[in-house]
Design an enzyme around this catalytic site. Structure first.
Site, PDB file in Angstrom:
ATOM      1  N   SER B 143     -33.427  34.536 -21.558  1.00 46.18           N
ATOM      2  CA  SER B 143     -34.297  35.601 -21.072  1.00 46.18           C
ATOM      3  C   SER B 143     -34.385  35.629 -19.556  1.00 46.18           C
ATOM      4  O   SER B 143     -34.903  36.574 -18.983  1.00 46.18           O
ATOM      5  CB  SER B 143     -35.701  35.458 -21.662  1.00 46.18           C
ATOM      6  OG  SER B 143     -36.422  34.487 -20.969  1.00 46.18           O
ATOM      7  N   LYS B 179     -41.116  32.635 -17.803  1.00 42.15           N
ATOM      8  CA  LYS B 179     -41.156  34.066 -17.528  1.00 42.15           C
ATOM      9  C   LYS B 179     -41.606  34.291 -16.087  1.00 42.15           C
ATOM     10  O   LYS B 179     -42.191  33.422 -15.457  1.00 42.15           O
ATOM     11  CB  LYS B 179     -42.153  34.759 -18.474  1.00 42.15           C
ATOM     12  CG  LYS B 179     -41.798  34.668 -19.945  1.00 42.15           C
ATOM     13  CD  LYS B 179     -40.746  35.703 -20.323  1.00 42.15           C
ATOM     14  CE  LYS B 179     -40.550  35.729 -21.830  1.00 42.15           C
ATOM     15  NZ  LYS B 179     -40.133  34.424 -22.379  1.00 42.15           N
TER      16      LYS B 179
END
Lengths: 219, 219
Positions: B143, B179
Site C-alpha cells: 500500500s 499509512k
DNA sequence: ATGTTCTATGAAAACTTGTTCACTGTCAAG
DNA sequence: CTTGACAGTGAACAAGTTTTCATAGAACAT
C-alpha cells in the site's frame, strides 16, 4: 465493537503470529494443541465468537482460511489519537559498528563535517551469525544511483565472499568505495552504477571490506 | 536455480496473487479451477516441480499451507581478494527493538522466508535523544509503494506527534498498519500510497505507534 | 526405434479439517 | 432457585484436501 475476552484475544493473536511466522493459517487443531484444549469444539466456539464480534472472518468449509477484518467505521467528526509503543513481542538485538563514510563515485576527499551522525545498523539474524563484524557506512557521491543508492544513504556492509554482481565496499587508493563487483573469468572489475561513469574499473589487487547487503534511507 | 516453465511460473504467480488478495493460500482445487485442469493431479505435479526447483515449500498433509522460498543465487567461485574490516574509527551503538511485521495494504502473508529475520535498525544520533523507544517493523504488502516503501522493507518507527503528511504506524483493530496521516481540520484520515487503493480511510479512533522516519531495504 | 521426461487424465485412497450433536460445569443476573 | 450466557469435553460426521495409483500422448535425446 464488542470487547474480546482474554482467551479470544490470545487466540486471535496466536493466529496472527502463526501467519506471520509460517505464512499460512493454523488449523483448528493447531490452535487446540497450542491452548491445550481437549476438544476442537472449544476452539470452534471461540472462532465463532471472534467472527460474531467482527474481528475475524471465517471462510466456510475452507481449511486454514481466514481474514482479519479491517475496521469499517463511518465518518465521524472528531478523531481521538492515542499513542503507544511497540507491542511486547519486540526483541532487542545487538548493535553494529558505524565505520564512517564511504565514497561512491570518484574518490571524494571532501569529508563533509568530521561529525558523522552515530547510527545503528540492521543486520538480519541469519547473516548475523556469519557476520558478527558487520558495519555501516554513510554513502557519499552518486556513482551508485542506478542501483538506488544515493548520497546520504547508509549501507550495511557484511563480510563474506562476494559473488559476481554483488555490491561491495572495496579499498581503492586507501579510500573505501562502493561498487558492483564484476567477475569475468579470472579478472575482476568494479563497476559504478551510473551511466555517466566509466563502465568498468579493472583491478589487479583488490581489498574487499565486505558486501553491501542493505541500504537505509531517511524518509 | 533451475528455470521455471511458463505454466509453473503462472501457477506460482497465481498462488501469490491469491494470498495477496484473500490472505490465505488457494487449495489445489482452486488452482485446478483457475487453470481449467481436468485433474487435480496436474496441479499436484506442478507443485512438486515448484518445490523441486526450490521456489516453493509445501507443508505435507496440511491444507492451503505453503511457503515461498526466497530466491538464492548460486555461483560461489573463488577469487583472490583480501578482506579487511572497518577502520578503527568505528563506533558501537545501542540497539533497537524489532517489533515484528506491519501490514501495509491488504495483508500479504507471502513473507518470503517465513521466519521473520531479527533485525537491528539504525537511528540517527539526533533523533535518538528524543526517541529512545524507537523500534523497527518489517513491512508487508504494497500500500505504500508510491512512497517507495515496499514489501519486505523495514521501517524505523520513532515516537512523536505526527504532522500532516507524516507516514505513521497506526493500530487499527490490533493490526499495525503503515499509512500517511492526513489532517483536515479536526478530522484525521489515513491514506495509502498506492493508486490502486481507496483514497482516504476515515478513522474515529486511532492509536499511533510512531512516525516512520527511515526505511531499510535489502539490496 | 527406444527410452526418458514432462504434462496431463481419471479415479480413488487416505488424511486433514471444519462442523455438528449431546452433555457438563461455572457464574452472574433476575 | 432458576435462567441463560459462557466455556468446555468427547465423540462422531461430512466435507475439503492432499496424495497415490494407473494410464497415456507429446517432445526430445540416444
Amino acid at each position: 465493537m464488542e470487547e474480546l475476552t482474554k482467551k479470544q484475544r490470545a487466540i486471535l493473536d496466536y493466529m496472527k503470529a502463526h501467519v506471520a511466522e509460517h505464512t499460512y493459517w493454523p488449523s483448528i487443531r493447531d490452535i487446540q494443541a497450542k491452548f491445550r484444549f481437549a476438544s476442537t469444539n472449544a476452539v470452534f466456539g471461540h472462532l465463532q465468537a471472534l467472527e460474531r464480534k467482527g474481528v475475524l472472518q471465517r471462510i466456510p468449509g475452507a481449511a486454514r482460511a481466514y481474514k482479519i477484518v479491517p475496521e469499517v467505521l463511518g465518518d465521524t467528526s472528531e478523531t481521538v489519537i492515542r499513542y503507544e509503543g511497540p507491542g511486547d513481542d519486540a526483541i532487542a538485538f545487538e548493535s553494529v559498528k558505524f565505520a564512517g563514510s564511504i565514497a561512491a563515485g570518484f574518490p571524494d576527499y571532501t569529508e563533509s563535517s568530521g561529525v558523522l551522525d552515530a547510527m545503528q545498523v540492521p543486520i538480519s539474524a541469519s547473516s548475523r551469525r556469519r557476520a558478527p563484524e558487520a558495519f555501516a557506512l554513510r554513502v557519499r557521491g552518486d556513482s551508485m544511483i542506478d542501483a538506488d543508492i544515493n548520497d546520504g544513504d547508509t549501507v550495511i556492509i557484511e563480510p563474506g565472499t562476494p559473488k559476481h554482481g554483488d555490491i561491495v565496499a572495496a579499498l581503492i587508493d586507501g579510500e573505501t568505495t562502493l561498487k558492483r563487483l564484476i567477475k569475468q573469468g579470472s579478472k575482476v572489475y568494479l563497476k559504478a552504477e551510473n551511466q555517466n561513469y566509466p563502465d568498468l574499473i579493472p583491478t589487479t589487487s583488490l581489498t574487499i571490506q565486505g558486501i553491501a547487503k542493505s541500504v537505509m534511507k531517511r524518509i
